[in-house]
Design a protein around this motif. Structure first.
Motif, PDB file in Angstrom:
ATOM      1  N   LEU A   1      40.973 -28.738 -32.872  1.00 38.52           N
ATOM      2  CA  LEU A   1      41.573 -27.538 -32.302  1.00 38.52           C
ATOM      3  C   LEU A   1      43.087 -27.578 -32.481  1.00 38.52           C
ATOM      4  O   LEU A   1      43.690 -28.635 -32.656  1.00 38.52           O
ATOM      5  CB  LEU A   1      41.196 -27.371 -30.827  1.00 38.52           C
TER       6      LEU A   1
ATOM      7  N   LYS B   1      38.164 -25.667 -35.209  1.00 39.77           N
ATOM      8  CA  LYS B   1      37.146 -24.726 -34.728  1.00 39.77           C
ATOM      9  C   LYS B   1      37.704 -23.650 -33.796  1.00 39.77           C
ATOM     10  O   LYS B   1      37.047 -22.640 -33.556  1.00 39.77           O
ATOM     11  CB  LYS B   1      36.037 -25.478 -33.991  1.00 39.77           C
ATOM     12  N   ARG B   2      38.917 -23.868 -33.259  1.00 45.68           N
ATOM     13  CA  ARG B   2      39.445 -22.901 -32.295  1.00 45.68           C
ATOM     14  C   ARG B   2      40.937 -23.111 -32.096  1.00 45.68           C
ATOM     15  O   ARG B   2      41.484 -24.168 -32.429  1.00 45.68           O
ATOM     16  CB  ARG B   2      38.713 -23.014 -30.950  1.00 45.68           C
TER      17      ARG B   2
ATOM     18  N   SER C   1      44.163 -17.088 -37.011  1.00 42.98           N
ATOM     19  CA  SER C   1      42.833 -16.676 -36.564  1.00 42.98           C
ATOM     20  C   SER C   1      42.126 -15.860 -37.637  1.00 42.98           C
ATOM     21  O   SER C   1      40.939 -16.070 -37.918  1.00 42.98           O
ATOM     22  CB  SER C   1      42.951 -15.860 -35.276  1.00 42.98           C
TER      23      SER C   1
ATOM     24  N   LEU D   1      39.051 -18.014 -36.824  1.00 39.96           N
ATOM     25  CA  LEU D   1      39.048 -18.891 -35.656  1.00 39.96           C
ATOM     26  C   LEU D   1      39.118 -18.094 -34.361  1.00 39.96           C
ATOM     27  O   LEU D   1      39.921 -17.166 -34.231  1.00 39.96           O
ATOM     28  CB  LEU D   1      40.254 -19.837 -35.705  1.00 39.96           C
ATOM     29  N   PRO D   2      38.326 -18.470 -33.369  1.00 42.85           N
ATOM     30  CA  PRO D   2      38.452 -17.873 -32.038  1.00 42.85           C
ATOM     31  C   PRO D   2      39.735 -18.342 -31.373  1.00 42.85           C
ATOM     32  O   PRO D   2      40.187 -19.470 -31.582  1.00 42.85           O
ATOM     33  CB  PRO D   2      37.216 -18.384 -31.299  1.00 42.85           C
TER      34      PRO D   2
ATOM     35  N   TYR E   1      41.519 -18.876 -27.691  1.00 40.70           N
ATOM     36  CA  TYR E   1      41.253 -19.017 -26.263  1.00 40.70           C
ATOM     37  C   TYR E   1      42.565 -18.974 -25.485  1.00 40.70           C
ATOM     38  O   TYR E   1      43.513 -19.714 -25.780  1.00 40.70           O
ATOM     39  CB  TYR E   1      40.537 -20.340 -25.984  1.00 40.70           C
TER      40      TYR E   1
ATOM     41  N   HIS F   1      37.793 -12.052 -31.938  1.00 41.16           N
ATOM     42  CA  HIS F   1      38.270 -13.430 -31.906  1.00 41.16           C
ATOM     43  C   HIS F   1      38.873 -13.814 -30.558  1.00 41.16           C
ATOM     44  O   HIS F   1      39.255 -14.968 -30.366  1.00 41.16           O
ATOM     45  CB  HIS F   1      39.314 -13.661 -33.009  1.00 41.16           C
TER      46      HIS F   1
ATOM     47  N   HIS G   1      38.869 -14.850 -26.780  1.00 39.53           N
ATOM     48  CA  HIS G   1      38.011 -15.476 -25.776  1.00 39.53           C
ATOM     49  C   HIS G   1      38.884 -15.834 -24.577  1.00 39.53           C
ATOM     50  O   HIS G   1      39.966 -16.397 -24.743  1.00 39.53           O
ATOM     51  CB  HIS G   1      37.338 -16.728 -26.330  1.00 39.53           C
TER      52      HIS G   1
END
Length: 268
Positions: free
Chosen positions: A25, A51-52, A70, A75-76, A78, A101, A103
Motif C-alpha cells: 500500500l 493494492k490500495r 488511482s 487502485l482504490p 481509502y 475508486h 472507499h
C-alpha cells in the motif's frame, strides 16, 4: 517480512510505501506519479503489487497525485468521508479520484485490507480532517503520524502500541520564531492544529513509547525552520535524559524531505 520506503517527507511532497511478499500500500501521494514510478523501478518495487492508497488528509503535499495514481494503476483510495470531500475540492489535484475508486474509513474503526489491519485515528491539524494510521501486519504494529498539531490520548495510545513509528518533528521553535515566516504563519504552525516541534516530538516519545518500539523515523521536517541533525539531536537528547539510548534501545533516523530512503526490511 515487511518492507518500508519513504519516497519523500515534507512540504515538497509526502509518500510512503509498506509492502509484504503478497500485498502493498501507499500512504499519501504528494509527489509526482512519474517520480514515484521511477523510484519504484530503482528499488525493485512492482507497482502492480500495490493494492490500495491510504490518505491522511487533504493538503496538496499529501494528495497531489492521488487521482492520477488511482486511475493509472486502478487502485482504490481509502480515506475518511471528509478527506474525500477535501480531495474533490482541492484545485491542486488535477486528476480527481473516480467515484468507483473511493472507499471510506471511519476514525477509530479497524478494517482488514488485504494483509493489513488498518485503524485510522484522529490527529489535530488544520485540514478538512486528518488521521494517523496504525497498521498491523505479520505481528508488527507500524504507525504513521504526520502533520500533528498536538498530542492527544489517541496519539499517545498509538505511540505506545507501535513497534515501528513515523512521527513528525517539523520545526525548532527558536528557528521558527527567528526565521522568515510572517507572524500569522508562525502562529498557525505553533497552534494546536499546526505542526509538532522537535521538543514536543521527543517528549511524546519518552512519555508514551513502550519497550516494543524498535525504530523511529522523524518525518515532515521544515526546510526553513529545522535541520535534520538538529531534529535528531534534540530528540536524542530528550530520549537520553530519560534513560533511552538511541542505537541501543531504539533506532532513531530522520527521513529525507525530497529523496527516497531506500528499502527498510522489517521483521517482528
Amino acid at each position: 517480512m515487511l518492507k518500508f520506503i519513504s519516497f519523500g517527507s515534507g512540504s515538497s511532497g509526502n509518500c510512503y510505501y509498506l509492502g509484504t511478499a503478497t500485498d502493498g500500500l501507499i500512504i499519501d501521494i504528494g509527489i509526482g506519479i512519474r517520480t514515484l514510478k521511477k523510484y519504484c523501478r530503482e528499488y525493485g518495487i512492482q507497482l502492480n503489487s500495490v493494492k490500495r492508497i491510504l490518505i491522511t488528509h487533504d493538503h496538496a503535499d499529501h494528495i497531489k497525485s492521488v487521482g492520477a495514481l488511482s486511475h493509472d494503476c486502478n487502485l482504490p483510495v481509502y480515506a475518511t468521508h471528509k478527506v474525500h470531500e477535501g480531495i474533490d475540492q482541492n484545485y491542486c489535484v488535477t486528476k480527481k479520484v473516480s467515484q468507483d475508486h473511493k472507499h471510506e474509513l471511519v476514525i477509530g474503526e479497524q478494517v482488514q485490507l488485504g494483509d493489513f489491519k488498518v485503524r485510522p485515528f484522529a490527529v489535530p491539524h488544520d485540514a478538512s480532517e486528518n488521521v494517523g494510521y496504525e497498521l498491523e501486519v505479520e505481528g508488527i504494529v507500524f504507525v504513521v503520524l504526520t502533520d500533528v498539531g498536538s498530542i492527544t490520548d489517541d496519539i499517545k495510545q498509538a505511540i505506545n502500541r507501535a513497534n515501528y513509528l513515523v512521527i513528525e518533528a517539523n520545526h525548532d521553535v527558536e528557528m521558527l520564531k527567528n526565521g522568515p515566516y510572517p507572524a500569522y504563519l508562525q502562529q498557525r504552525i505553533l497552534s494546536g492544529s499546526g505542526h509538532l516541534s522537535n521538543v514536543s516530538c521527543g517528549e511524546a516519545l519518552v512519555e508514551n513509547m513502550s519497550e516494543g518500539l524498535k525504530h523511529v523515523w522523524l518525518c515532515h521536517l521544515s526546510e526553513e525552520n529545522n535541520h535534520p541533525e538538529l531534529a535528531r539531536k534534540t530528540v536524542e537528547t530528550i530520549l537520553r535524559s530519560h534513560g533511552v539510548i538511541p542505537g541501543k534501545d531504539v533506532e532513531l533516523e530522520v527521513l529525507k524531505r525530497k529523496t527516497p530512503t531506500g528499502v527498510y526490511e522489517i521483521e517482528k
